[in-house]
Design a protein around this motif. Structure first.
Motif, mmCIF file in Angstrom:
data_model
loop_
_atom_site.group_PDB
_atom_site.id
_atom_site.type_symbol
_atom_site.label_atom_id
_atom_site.label_comp_id
_atom_site.label_asym_id
_atom_site.label_seq_id
_atom_site.Cartn_x
_atom_site.Cartn_y
_atom_site.Cartn_z
ATOM 1 N N THR A 176 -8.618 3.425 -5.980
ATOM 2 C CA THR A 176 -7.135 3.556 -5.339
ATOM 3 C C THR A 176 -6.645 4.944 -5.021
ATOM 4 N N ARG A 195 0.542 8.392 -6.144
ATOM 5 C CA ARG A 195 -0.881 9.016 -6.539
ATOM 6 C C ARG A 195 -0.791 10.220 -7.263
ATOM 7 N N TYR A 243 -8.681 6.099 -1.782
ATOM 8 C CA TYR A 243 -8.185 5.400 -0.412
ATOM 9 C C TYR A 243 -6.940 5.914 -0.187
ATOM 10 N N CYS A 244 -5.801 6.173 -1.005
ATOM 11 C CA CYS A 244 -4.513 6.797 -0.729
ATOM 12 C C CYS A 244 -4.565 8.284 -0.249
ATOM 13 N N VAL A 286 2.088 1.628 -3.566
ATOM 14 C CA VAL A 286 1.141 2.100 -4.438
ATOM 15 C C VAL A 286 0.603 3.486 -4.120
ATOM 16 N N CYS A 287 0.576 3.793 -2.807
ATOM 17 C CA CYS A 287 0.044 5.294 -2.570
ATOM 18 C C CYS A 287 1.108 6.319 -2.785
ATOM 19 N N LEU A 344 0.858 -1.361 -0.059
ATOM 20 C CA LEU A 344 0.080 -0.026 0.128
ATOM 21 C C LEU A 344 0.872 1.137 -0.132
#
Length: 77
Positions: free
Chosen positions: A66, A15, A69-70, A11-12, A8
């Motif tokens: 996504t 952004r 969420y980030c 992935v974040c 996570l």
């Protein structure tokens, strides 16, 4: 740290690039909608249009959720 947390974080960290990708997918969605005006269900290119629409909508949903969420995760930290 768990593997999920590391994933996570990775992935974040992307952004900002997600915004560009979302803009590209929205543009592709507009072009797909324009193509849908000229393609009929009996045409040979209709399956390609359906596959394209599924991929574009799926990408918009995935990257939109996504990004949301980030952003939520960054605000809580």
């Amino acid at each position: 740290m768990s593997k999920r947390s590391v994933l996570l974080d990775a992935v974040c960290a992307q952004r900002r690039q997600m915004r560009l990708l979302l803009a590209l997918l929205i543009t592709m969605g507009l072009f797909t909608a324009l193509a849908a005006l000229f393609v009929r269900p009996g045409d040979r290119s209709f399956p390609i249009l359906v596959i394209d629409a599924v991929l574009v909508v799926g990408g918009i949903v995935f990257f939109g959720v996504t990004h949301w969420y980030c952003t939520k995760r960054a605000m809580s930290e």
